[in-house]
Scaffold this motif. Structure first.
Motif, PDB file in Angstrom:
ATOM      1  N   TRP A 115       0.795  -1.231   0.000  1.00 15.45           N
ATOM      2  CA  TRP A 115       0.000   0.000   0.000  1.00 15.45           C
ATOM      3  C   TRP A 115       0.821   1.272   0.000  1.00 15.45           C
ATOM      4  O   TRP A 115       0.388   2.281  -0.543  1.00 15.45           O
ATOM      5  N   ARG A 116       1.997   1.247   0.599  1.00 21.39           N
ATOM      6  CA  ARG A 116       2.817   2.460   0.606  1.00 21.39           C
ATOM      7  C   ARG A 116       3.164   2.873  -0.817  1.00 21.39           C
ATOM      8  O   ARG A 116       3.084   4.052  -1.176  1.00 21.39           O
ATOM      9  N   ARG A 117       3.538   1.897  -1.636  1.00 18.68           N
ATOM     10  CA  ARG A 117       3.876   2.199  -3.035  1.00 18.68           C
ATOM     11  C   ARG A 117       2.638   2.478  -3.879  1.00 18.68           C
ATOM     12  O   ARG A 117       2.691   3.250  -4.835  1.00 18.68           O
ATOM     13  N   ALA A 118       1.525   1.842  -3.526  1.00 21.76           N
ATOM     14  CA  ALA A 118       0.303   1.985  -4.321  1.00 21.76           C
ATOM     15  C   ALA A 118      -0.462   3.268  -4.010  1.00 21.76           C
ATOM     16  O   ALA A 118      -1.417   3.598  -4.718  1.00 21.76           O
ATOM     17  N   GLY A 119      -0.079   3.972  -2.952  1.00 21.64           N
ATOM     18  CA  GLY A 119      -0.791   5.200  -2.594  1.00 21.64           C
ATOM     19  C   GLY A 119      -1.965   4.982  -1.663  1.00 21.64           C
ATOM     20  O   GLY A 119      -2.851   5.827  -1.567  1.00 21.64           O
ATOM     21  N   GLY A 120      -1.963   3.846  -0.948  1.00 19.74           N
ATOM     22  CA  GLY A 120      -2.978   3.650   0.087  1.00 19.74           C
ATOM     23  C   GLY A 120      -3.744   2.364  -0.051  1.00 19.74           C
ATOM     24  O   GLY A 120      -3.582   1.593  -1.002  1.00 19.74           O
ATOM     25  N   GLY A 121      -4.587   2.117   0.944  1.00 21.50           N
ATOM     26  CA  GLY A 121      -5.458   0.955   0.993  1.00 21.50           C
ATOM     27  C   GLY A 121      -6.599   1.235   1.947  1.00 21.50           C
ATOM     28  O   GLY A 121      -6.682   2.314   2.537  1.00 21.50           O
ATOM     29  N   HIS A 122      -7.482   0.267   2.102  1.00 22.48           N
ATOM     30  CA  HIS A 122      -8.693   0.437   2.909  1.00 22.48           C
ATOM     31  C   HIS A 122      -8.779  -0.706   3.912  1.00 22.48           C
ATOM     32  O   HIS A 122      -8.756  -1.876   3.529  1.00 22.48           O
ATOM     33  N   VAL A 123      -8.866  -0.372   5.193  1.00 24.07           N
ATOM     34  CA  VAL A 123      -9.054  -1.366   6.248  1.00 24.07           C
ATOM     35  C   VAL A 123     -10.475  -1.246   6.776  1.00 24.07           C
ATOM     36  O   VAL A 123     -10.927  -0.158   7.156  1.00 24.07           O
ATOM     37  N   LEU A 124     -11.184  -2.378   6.781  1.00 22.98           N
ATOM     38  CA  LEU A 124     -12.511  -2.452   7.381  1.00 22.98           C
ATOM     39  C   LEU A 124     -12.402  -3.366   8.602  1.00 22.98           C
ATOM     40  O   LEU A 124     -11.660  -4.354   8.580  1.00 22.98           O
ATOM     41  N   ALA A 125     -13.138  -3.059   9.659  1.00 27.17           N
ATOM     42  CA  ALA A 125     -13.007  -3.854  10.879  1.00 27.17           C
ATOM     43  C   ALA A 125     -14.343  -3.999  11.586  1.00 27.17           C
ATOM     44  O   ALA A 125     -15.149  -3.060  11.613  1.00 27.17           O
ATOM     45  N   VAL A 126     -14.549  -5.189  12.157  1.00 25.69           N
ATOM     46  CA  VAL A 126     -15.716  -5.445  12.996  1.00 25.69           C
ATOM     47  C   VAL A 126     -15.311  -5.186  14.444  1.00 25.69           C
ATOM     48  O   VAL A 126     -14.483  -5.919  14.999  1.00 25.69           O
ATOM     49  N   LEU A 127     -15.859  -4.145  15.037  1.00 28.02           N
ATOM     50  CA  LEU A 127     -15.646  -3.838  16.448  1.00 28.02           C
ATOM     51  C   LEU A 127     -16.809  -4.446  17.238  1.00 28.02           C
ATOM     52  O   LEU A 127     -17.325  -5.483  16.875  1.00 28.02           O
ATOM     53  N   SER A 128     -17.223  -3.815  18.311  1.00 25.99           N
ATOM     54  CA  SER A 128     -18.326  -4.347  19.111  1.00 25.99           C
ATOM     55  C   SER A 128     -18.999  -3.241  19.895  1.00 25.99           C
ATOM     56  O   SER A 128     -18.325  -2.375  20.471  1.00 25.99           O
ATOM     57  N   ALA A 129     -20.325  -3.305  19.946  1.00 19.24           N
ATOM     58  CA  ALA A 129     -21.066  -2.377  20.791  1.00 19.24           C
ATOM     59  C   ALA A 129     -20.725  -2.570  22.257  1.00 19.24           C
ATOM     60  O   ALA A 129     -20.925  -1.666  23.070  1.00 19.24           O
ATOM     61  N   ALA A 130     -20.202  -3.764  22.616  1.00 20.67           N
ATOM     62  CA  ALA A 130     -19.855  -4.038  24.012  1.00 20.67           C
ATOM     63  C   ALA A 130     -18.777  -3.097  24.535  1.00 20.67           C
ATOM     64  O   ALA A 130     -18.696  -2.840  25.736  1.00 20.67           O
ATOM     65  N   SER A 131     -17.933  -2.583  23.639  1.00 18.20           N
ATOM     66  CA  SER A 131     -16.844  -1.695  24.079  1.00 18.20           C
ATOM     67  C   SER A 131     -17.197  -0.223  23.970  1.00 18.20           C
ATOM     68  O   SER A 131     -16.375   0.639  24.280  1.00 18.20           O
ATOM     69  N   GLU A 132     -18.417   0.064  23.527  1.00 12.57           N
ATOM     70  CA  GLU A 132     -18.862   1.455  23.435  1.00 12.57           C
ATOM     71  C   GLU A 132     -19.479   1.870  24.776  1.00 12.57           C
ATOM     72  O   GLU A 132     -20.179   1.078  25.404  1.00 12.57           O
ATOM     73  N   PRO A 133     -19.247   3.099  25.242  1.00 13.17           N
ATOM     74  CA  PRO A 133     -19.805   3.517  26.537  1.00 13.17           C
ATOM     75  C   PRO A 133     -21.334   3.467  26.553  1.00 13.17           C
ATOM     76  O   PRO A 133     -21.953   3.850  25.562  1.00 13.17           O
ATOM     77  N   PRO A 134     -21.932   3.001  27.661  1.00 12.71           N
ATOM     78  CA  PRO A 134     -21.285   2.350  28.810  1.00 12.71           C
ATOM     79  C   PRO A 134     -20.913   0.917  28.463  1.00 12.71           C
ATOM     80  O   PRO A 134     -21.733   0.187  27.910  1.00 12.71           O
ATOM     81  N   VAL A 135     -19.695   0.530  28.781  1.00  7.36           N
ATOM     82  CA  VAL A 135     -19.194  -0.763  28.338  1.00  7.36           C
ATOM     83  C   VAL A 135     -19.914  -1.910  29.030  1.00  7.36           C
ATOM     84  O   VAL A 135     -20.492  -1.755  30.105  1.00  7.36           O
ATOM     85  N   ALA A 136     -19.869  -3.075  28.369  1.00  4.92           N
ATOM     86  CA  ALA A 136     -20.504  -4.268  28.913  1.00  4.92           C
ATOM     87  C   ALA A 136     -19.747  -4.765  30.146  1.00  4.92           C
ATOM     88  O   ALA A 136     -18.542  -4.573  30.281  1.00  4.92           O
ATOM     89  N   ARG A 137     -20.487  -5.440  31.005  1.00  3.75           N
ATOM     90  CA  ARG A 137     -19.880  -6.044  32.185  1.00  3.75           C
ATOM     91  C   ARG A 137     -19.492  -7.492  31.910  1.00  3.75           C
ATOM     92  O   ARG A 137     -19.991  -8.121  30.994  1.00  3.75           O
ATOM     93  N   HIS A 138     -18.573  -7.998  32.739  1.00  8.48           N
ATOM     94  CA  HIS A 138     -18.216  -9.412  32.776  1.00  8.48           C
ATOM     95  C   HIS A 138     -17.501  -9.928  31.533  1.00  8.48           C
ATOM     96  O   HIS A 138     -17.506 -11.127  31.267  1.00  8.48           O
ATOM     97  N   MET A 139     -16.888  -9.043  30.778  1.00 12.19           N
ATOM     98  CA  MET A 139     -15.983  -9.480  29.704  1.00 12.19           C
ATOM     99  C   MET A 139     -14.954  -8.378  29.456  1.00 12.19           C
ATOM    100  O   MET A 139     -14.782  -7.880  28.351  1.00 12.19           O
ATOM    101  N   ALA A 140     -14.246  -8.048  30.533  1.00 11.41           N
ATOM    102  CA  ALA A 140     -13.324  -6.914  30.508  1.00 11.41           C
ATOM    103  C   ALA A 140     -12.238  -7.063  29.458  1.00 11.41           C
ATOM    104  O   ALA A 140     -11.870  -6.089  28.790  1.00 11.41           O
ATOM    105  N   ALA A 141     -11.696  -8.272  29.295  1.00 11.52           N
ATOM    106  CA  ALA A 141     -10.608  -8.460  28.331  1.00 11.52           C
ATOM    107  C   ALA A 141     -11.090  -8.188  26.908  1.00 11.52           C
ATOM    108  O   ALA A 141     -10.430  -7.492  26.135  1.00 11.52           O
ATOM    109  N   TYR A 142     -12.232  -8.741  26.560  1.00 12.28           N
ATOM    110  CA  TYR A 142     -12.808  -8.547  25.224  1.00 12.28           C
ATOM    111  C   TYR A 142     -13.108  -7.067  24.986  1.00 12.28           C
ATOM    112  O   TYR A 142     -12.753  -6.499  23.943  1.00 12.28           O
TER     113      TYR A 142
END
Length: 246
Positions: free
Chosen positions: A122-149
């Motif tokens: 990508w550096r030579r090509a002028g970029g790329g696109h990263v898509l990612a699956v996050l989780s609502a569990a880590s959005e405030p207020p965060v979920a309980r009982h799965m702190a590591a995740y």
């Protein structure tokens, strides 16, 4: 496979759905760790249906082996989709120690993949696109009982923001989605009574993997400006008394 999409967790529920839908218009690499058989079967299914797909082993915990695997690709993918992630260990905060290492390893694998893609292509090509699956569990207020995740999914968002800030001027784009409960095997980590209540709050059903995949494909086809992190919103997402998680 110029302009293709490489999917981590391509043998899983969301990653597999993404491969099937994206392959209607884009070549895809079905990335896998332990699910070699499922990845090969999915690639064959897509090819038989007229799409373009190849299985690809992704040793995300071994940066040297990962670089070797990616360097062997005949054409570089234009986009990466980060769909692989270990299920949460659902337990009180004080018992989360062992899961922290597992979840942190997943984050390190994402970093290795993005860094390698940038260095190789990508550096030579002028970029790329990263898509990612996050989780609502880590959005405030965060979920309980799965702190590591929760902690490492939040760290993935921060890592991608840092990548966009640093590599965005050279063309990196980032799109993320943070769904709630999705009908995947990951639900097996939860108490069935919690899921029953959450489903009731969700109108009797959770998001389907296909719904999340469709949103990712829409972002794939309409990437954000370089240097930005695009939040993909899911219209079907619902709220519940218990925090929801992908």
């Amino acid at each position: 496979m110029t302009g293709g999409l490489l999917v981590t967790g391509g043998s899983g529920a969301i990653g597999g759905a993404l491969c099937r839908i994206a392959a209607r218009q884009h070549p895809v690499w079905v990335g896998y760790g332990a699910g070699a058989g499922r990845a090969r079967a999915l690639a064959a299914e897509i090819t038989q249906a007229g799409g373009r797909a190849e299985p690809l082993a992704l040793p995300l915990q071994d940066p040297a082996a990962l670089e070797t695997a990616l360097a062997a690709l005949p054409e570089p993918p234009a986009s990466l989709a980060l769909c692989a992630w270990p299920a949460p260990f659902v337990a009180p905060f004080g018992r989360q120690g062992e899961d922290l290492a597992l979840q942190a390893a997943a984050l390190a694998g994402c970093h290795a993949l993005i860094a390698t893609a940038w260095r190789l292509w990508w550096r030579r090509a002028g970029g790329g696109h990263v898509l990612a699956v996050l989780s609502a569990a880590s959005e405030p207020p965060v979920a309980r009982h799965m702190a590591a995740y929760v902690a490492q999914k939040a760290a993935l968002r921060a890592l991608l923001a840092a990548a966009a800030a640093e590599l965005g001027p050279a063309g990196l784009r980032v799109s993320v989605v943070a769904p709630g409960f999705v009908e995947t095997p990951m639900l097996g980590a939860f108490d069935p009574r919690l899921l029953e209540r959450a489903r009731a709050d969700a109108g009797g059903r959770f998001l389907s993997p296909e719904r999340v995949a469709q949103a990712l494909v829409a972002a794939l086809d309409a990437p954000p400006p370089a240097g930005t992190v695009q939040d993909i919103h899911l219209a079907e997402e619902v709220e519940s008394d218990e925090k929801q998680t992908a």
